[in-house]
Scaffold this active site. Structure first.
Site, mmCIF file in Angstrom:
data_model
loop_
_atom_site.group_PDB
_atom_site.id
_atom_site.type_symbol
_atom_site.label_atom_id
_atom_site.label_comp_id
_atom_site.label_asym_id
_atom_site.label_seq_id
_atom_site.Cartn_x
_atom_site.Cartn_y
_atom_site.Cartn_z
ATOM 1 N N MET A 1 106.609 55.616 -1.027
ATOM 2 C CA MET A 1 107.915 55.643 -1.401
ATOM 3 C C MET A 1 108.498 54.789 -2.297
ATOM 4 O O MET A 1 109.483 54.753 -2.824
ATOM 5 C CB MET A 1 108.802 56.127 -0.195
ATOM 6 C CG MET A 1 109.809 57.143 -0.504
ATOM 7 S SD MET A 1 108.955 58.558 -1.330
ATOM 8 C CE MET A 1 108.405 59.055 0.393
ATOM 9 N N PRO A 2 107.699 53.420 -2.246
ATOM 10 C CA PRO A 2 108.448 52.286 -3.077
ATOM 11 C C PRO A 2 108.413 52.454 -4.546
ATOM 12 O O PRO A 2 107.593 53.043 -4.964
ATOM 13 C CB PRO A 2 107.441 51.143 -2.528
ATOM 14 C CG PRO A 2 106.743 51.359 -1.283
ATOM 15 C CD PRO A 2 106.685 52.851 -1.645
ATOM 16 N N TYR A 3 109.586 52.011 -5.053
ATOM 17 C CA TYR A 3 109.487 51.777 -6.641
ATOM 18 C C TYR A 3 109.622 50.275 -6.897
ATOM 19 O O TYR A 3 110.772 49.739 -6.482
ATOM 20 C CB TYR A 3 110.794 52.769 -6.866
ATOM 21 C CG TYR A 3 110.845 52.520 -8.529
ATOM 22 C CD1 TYR A 3 112.054 51.571 -8.957
ATOM 23 C CD2 TYR A 3 110.228 52.994 -9.554
ATOM 24 C CE1 TYR A 3 112.287 51.442 -10.429
ATOM 25 C CE2 TYR A 3 110.454 52.821 -10.850
ATOM 26 C CZ TYR A 3 111.687 51.935 -11.361
ATOM 27 O OH TYR A 3 111.732 51.731 -12.726
#
Lengths: 68, 68, 68, 68, 68, 68
Positions: free
Chosen positions: D1-3
């Site tokens: 999920m990281p951006y």
């Protein structure tokens, strides 16, 4: 008041498609949160493929790897 | 420590005007919050007109519509 | 049309100081680029100290280390 | 999920160096937070030197001034 | 000069883990692009689960749906 | 691959309204650009009223002034 930033890979999105994104996002904010279109900004950033990574790889390599 | 991002439409801002924005924002943060200029970043993004939407329209159409 | 995002560490900036930043940045964009204040957004993000790194360290550790 | 968004000045970063950044950041998020690489985005923005300010000056002027 | 923004879902990342991310990203930029750690910012944003969408759903629903 | 960031003032948007925004933006990107929902991120940031400026004023003052 909303500010919406849409980042997409640079893969040929046309002026018309961008206009459609701007209209669609603005209409959505009006419908869902009753926002004022005149103070709703939508900014589209197109990112070169070599500058976008997923799965630890630049997009093109990721896609090639995931086709096998 | 501040990081300031200024997004403007690409409409011919000169090198000197950008330098003026960088200086002005940094001076403001020094004056108001006593920040250290040496660790104050200002980044300017120029955005193509077709990539900026307001009122559900790309900027140029919005301006044309609002001139009538 | 400008959108300005100011990220600062959360260290007690008051409502008045934030209002001063909003006014100062907007006035600067009017003066330098003749922008319309009514379509100039300024958004301030306050970031927890443990979430801001410089020199490879969280801010508080960096400051402690640089006091020696 | 990281951006993850990496903003650097445009100073000749190669395709291979960008791929190394993408891999390195993704591996770090896997190691530290056990994130899923397949849903980890890394986007690199290269910023023109005249658009990046530090110490109240555009980068090139700042570097010149600090060499004296 | 780099500015790195890491957006992650708010799921209990500890102070130590965030410090590890800050150090890891900074070391990576030193190694790959020979950047100066003292002018490398890393900002971590933790986002509530209901504020992060993937597959057209808020994360929690997406995860539930994809467990079936 | 799209990453969409929606910044709105914190004025009581419900979990359901946010889910509606996530779905609406994702559906729009599928329809207009044939993007893959499973690799489309939507992140919503709610901003305190005192942290959002328009017309050189914090939002609440701007609204009060524009009611007269």
């Amino acid at each position: 008041m909303p500010y919406v930033n849409i980042k997409i890979t640079r893969e040929g999105a046309s002026r018309e498609q961008k206009a459609e994104l701007i209209k669609g996002v603005t209409d959505l904010l009006v419908k869902v949160l009753d926002k004022n279109p005149a103070s709703t900004f939508v900014v589209i950033d197109e990112v070169e493929l070599e500058d976008w990574g997923i799965g630890g790889l630049p997009v093109e390599e990721y896609r090639t790897q995931n086709k096998r």
